[in-house]
Design a protein around this motif. Structure first.
Motif, PDB file in Angstrom:
ATOM      1  N   UNK A 278       0.846  -1.196   0.000  1.00 45.62           N
ATOM      2  CA  UNK A 278       0.000   0.000   0.000  1.00 45.62           C
ATOM      3  C   UNK A 278       0.879   1.242   0.000  1.00 45.62           C
ATOM      4  N   UNK A 279       0.542   2.196  -0.867  1.00 46.34           N
ATOM      5  CA  UNK A 279       1.294   3.454  -0.948  1.00 46.34           C
ATOM      6  C   UNK A 279       0.324   4.616  -1.119  1.00 46.34           C
ATOM      7  N   UNK A 280       0.530   5.669  -0.312  1.00 49.70           N
ATOM      8  CA  UNK A 280      -0.337   6.846  -0.397  1.00 49.70           C
ATOM      9  C   UNK A 280      -0.147   7.589  -1.708  1.00 49.70           C
ATOM     10  N   UNK A 281       1.081   7.555  -2.241  1.00 48.24           N
ATOM     11  CA  UNK A 281       1.360   8.242  -3.493  1.00 48.24           C
ATOM     12  C   UNK A 281       1.185   7.344  -4.696  1.00 48.24           C
ATOM     13  N   UNK A 282       1.763   7.772  -5.808  1.00 53.25           N
ATOM     14  CA  UNK A 282       1.634   7.046  -7.070  1.00 53.25           C
ATOM     15  C   UNK A 282       3.018   6.781  -7.660  1.00 53.25           C
ATOM     16  N   UNK A 283       3.054   6.158  -8.824  1.00 51.36           N
ATOM     17  CA  UNK A 283       4.318   5.936  -9.502  1.00 51.36           C
ATOM     18  C   UNK A 283       4.917   7.292  -9.903  1.00 51.36           C
ATOM     19  N   UNK A 284       6.233   7.441  -9.834  1.00 49.99           N
ATOM     20  CA  UNK A 284       6.843   8.718 -10.199  1.00 49.99           C
ATOM     21  C   UNK A 284       6.502   9.104 -11.633  1.00 49.99           C
ATOM     22  N   UNK A 285       6.049  10.340 -11.815  1.00 48.22           N
ATOM     23  CA  UNK A 285       5.705  10.836 -13.150  1.00 48.22           C
ATOM     24  C   UNK A 285       6.495  12.082 -13.522  1.00 48.22           C
ATOM     25  N   UNK A 286       7.078  12.758 -12.543  1.00 50.98           N
ATOM     26  CA  UNK A 286       7.824  13.985 -12.782  1.00 50.98           C
ATOM     27  C   UNK A 286       9.232  13.625 -13.261  1.00 50.98           C
ATOM     28  N   UNK A 287       9.626  14.015 -14.479  1.00 44.12           N
ATOM     29  CA  UNK A 287      10.964  13.659 -14.967  1.00 44.12           C
ATOM     30  C   UNK A 287      12.083  14.271 -14.138  1.00 44.12           C
ATOM     31  N   UNK A 288      11.796  15.316 -13.380  1.00 46.71           N
ATOM     32  CA  UNK A 288      12.834  15.932 -12.558  1.00 46.71           C
ATOM     33  C   UNK A 288      13.319  14.999 -11.454  1.00 46.71           C
ATOM     34  N   UNK A 289      12.483  14.044 -11.032  1.00 46.58           N
ATOM     35  CA  UNK A 289      12.909  13.096  -9.998  1.00 46.58           C
ATOM     36  C   UNK A 289      14.146  12.338 -10.448  1.00 46.58           C
ATOM     37  N   UNK A 290      14.202  11.979 -11.714  1.00 46.39           N
ATOM     38  CA  UNK A 290      15.300  11.160 -12.220  1.00 46.39           C
ATOM     39  C   UNK A 290      16.581  11.943 -12.460  1.00 46.39           C
TER      40      UNK A 290
ATOM     41  N   UNK B   6       4.241  15.263  -4.621  1.00 47.19           N
ATOM     42  CA  UNK B   6       4.661  13.955  -4.135  1.00 47.19           C
ATOM     43  C   UNK B   6       5.559  14.085  -2.900  1.00 47.19           C
ATOM     44  N   UNK B   7       5.464  15.228  -2.234  1.00 48.67           N
ATOM     45  CA  UNK B   7       6.166  15.479  -0.982  1.00 48.67           C
ATOM     46  C   UNK B   7       5.116  15.669   0.113  1.00 48.67           C
ATOM     47  N   UNK B   8       5.239  14.925   1.206  1.00 51.82           N
ATOM     48  CA  UNK B   8       4.337  15.120   2.335  1.00 51.82           C
ATOM     49  C   UNK B   8       4.483  16.528   2.914  1.00 51.82           C
ATOM     50  N   UNK B   9       5.643  17.142   2.719  1.00 54.92           N
ATOM     51  CA  UNK B   9       5.882  18.546   3.104  1.00 54.92           C
ATOM     52  C   UNK B   9       5.549  18.801   4.574  1.00 54.92           C
ATOM     53  N   UNK B  10       6.113  17.988   5.437  1.00 53.07           N
ATOM     54  CA  UNK B  10       5.929  18.199   6.869  1.00 53.07           C
ATOM     55  C   UNK B  10       6.677  19.445   7.331  1.00 53.07           C
TER      56      UNK B  10
END
Length: 512
Positions: A34-46, A59-63
């Motif tokens: 189980x994951x609250x987020x999704x598959x990475x879609x932002x090319x900047x992650x890579x 895709x950041x919980x931003x605590x």
């Protein structure tokens, strides 16, 4: 119809990705992830160079922490990954196991399996390290570890030369040699792209296994119980509540979310739960306590005499681990760390020159003694948590940090950096008293993104999980992530988290 799994893994970050991959190797074991987020879609992650720019996106919980008295009452941003791959999609990609002595408190807490020697087979099992042959390194694991000698910036080379000239040992890398000394960072990068733990462990072939189900977009409200056994979890997906049942529940949601899920489920300190409007199911007073994190001062910044060439890696190219009282010492766990960033790196509110015109030396304390706490802000997942790391609360942390800054400046002002160094911008030539340095640290100290310890492992009655990582008082709930760490290791914790997951997955069949 309620979904049912033999094992339900909560969180597809570093630990969860590794555990789901390993457990699903047994085709008879039905694994839910189980994951609250999704598959990475932002090319900047890579893109390894963009890791400082992707924090705060969806895709950041931003605590955020509470205001910290010893860091000028600042509120600190705490990025955490809400995505398949978790925070390994956000971090700086440095791979550091830690010093073997770092694991002595782990062994005292949980036995020989949690010593460095006990974890070594699982570090090796996770690694694909090909820079040079070494008996202590793995070369067939899922997680690429590169040592990018040729791509290292000339500024980082000059910084390492300055450290060596001051007596710091020169070491081959952070994970084969003793940790103390200078070397380029080992990195989780493959073919010039970030390699998250999910990239490594949850390959298309793994995700295609018929006995592994990845549930994206599921936010956990709480664990549901039948006495001392978990029946499963209550999750919310697309605003609809859904129950997912399992024979075993494994929390891999990280040092913030794992204790919060336990507390929302009624596992914690009775007074803290009552204050949040939560009924106490099982008393466990240290859930959310023992919070630890590394701080780095951002940073000792220098304007360059000539243009600073762009990093070909991920900006932060070399960590230097040292003993503050004797930088030449090559043995024993280090107490401070320096880092070279081939770009300006300044905390919010401090002057940051233009990119390409400056470079930075970071510094911090490897084993802070301050201990914080996480508490639920209310009974539901939508209530903002209270995160109080108690940064720099102890005299040891403040004095050791001051020494680290002094040594960083010694390195920064060394003749080995003369061809690059123009003038020191932060903290600046006027900062020469201890009071001035302490004031700068209070304004510059920022998270190194290594929160841990909030579901402490131990054999004592107060520990949250036992040495098998089973939640005390429950029969079939486990926590396997950074929250179980009793004492923070010297460096970035991601390598250790993966080894924890590998070790637990190897023993999981006997824990049924």
């Amino acid at each position: 119809m309620t979904r049912h799994f033999d094992v339900l893994v909560v969180g597809a970050g570093s630990a969860g990705s590794a555990i789901a991959s390993r457990l699903s190797e047994d085709a008879t074991c039905r694994v839910g992830l189980i994951e609250a987020g999704h598959m990475p879609a932002d090319p900047d992650i890579a893109d390894p160079l963009k890791w400082t720019q992707i924090q705060g996106r969806d895709y950041d919980w931003a605590y955020r922490t509470t205001p910290q008295p010893f860091t000028a009452n600042r509120v600190h941003e705490w990025p955490r990954g809400k995505v398949v791959g978790g925070s390994s999609c956000l971090h700086a990609m440095a791979y550091v196991r830690g010093h073997p002595d770092d694991f002595v408190p782990w062994e005292k807490a949980g036995g020989a399996r949690w010593s460095y020697e006990g974890l070594l087979p699982y570090f090796k099992r996770s690694e694909a390290f090909a820079a040079f042959p070494a008996a202590s390194r793995g070369n067939t694991g899922p997680l690429d570890v590169i040592l990018p000698e040729e791509a290292v910036s000339p500024i980082a080379r000059a910084y390492m030369a300055a450290g060596n000239a001051l007596g710091a040992p020169k070491i081959s890398d952070h994970n084969t040699s003793p940790l103390n000394g200078t070397t380029p960072n080992s990195l989780n990068i493959r073919d010039g792209r970030r390699l998250s733990v999910a990239d490594a462990y949850l390959t298309p072939e793994v995700l295609a296994r018929r006995n592994l189900t990845l549930l994206n977009g599921y936010e956990i409200e709480r664990i549901e119980f039948n006495g001392t056994r978990a029946a499963g979890v209550l999750a919310v997906v697309d605003r609809i509540a859904e129950r997912v049942s399992a024979d075993r529940v494994v929390l891999c949601a990280g040092a913030i979310s794992s204790p919060l899920i336990l507390m929302r489920s009624g596992i914690g300190d009775p007074e803290a739960l009552r204050s949040a409007g939560i009924h106490c199911h099982i008393e466990s007073r240290e859930v959310g306590a023992n919070l630890q994190d590394h701080l780095l001062a951002l940073g000792n910044v220098y304007r360059s005499k000539k243009p600073v060439p762009p990093s070909r890696l991920q900006h932060s190219e070399s960590l230097m681990y040292l003993h503050s009282k004797d930088v030449t010492r090559a043995y024993g766990s280090p107490d401070i760390v320096l880092g070279c960033v081939v770009a300006p790196s300044a905390a919010e509110g401090l002057e940051a020159p233009a990119y390409g015109s400056a470079y930075t030396i970071l510094c911090g304390v490897t084993h802070p003694t301050s201990r914080g706490r996480i508490l639920p802000g209310g009974p539901t997942r939508s209530d903002t948590p209270i995160i109080d790391p108690h940064y720099l609360e102890t005299e040891y942390d403040r004095l050791t940090f001051r020494t680290a800054l002094k040594i960083a400046r010694e390195v920064g002002h060394h003749s080995a950096l003369a061809e690059w160094r123009d003038v020191e911008i932060q903290p600046g030539p006027a900062a020469h008293t201890d009071a001035a340095l302490d004031d700068f640290i209070a304004r510059a100290a920022s998270t190194h993104h290594h929160p841990c310890g909030t579901c402490r492992m131990g054999g004592d009655d107060n520990a949250v999980v036992d040495p098998s990582l089973r939640v005390k008082g429950l029969e079939n709930v486990f926590v396997v992530d950074a929250s179980i760490i009793p004492q923070i290791p010297s460096g970035p914790i991601n390598a250790a988290v993966v080894a924890i997951a590998e070790s637990w997955a190897a023993s999981a069949p006997s824990l049924a």
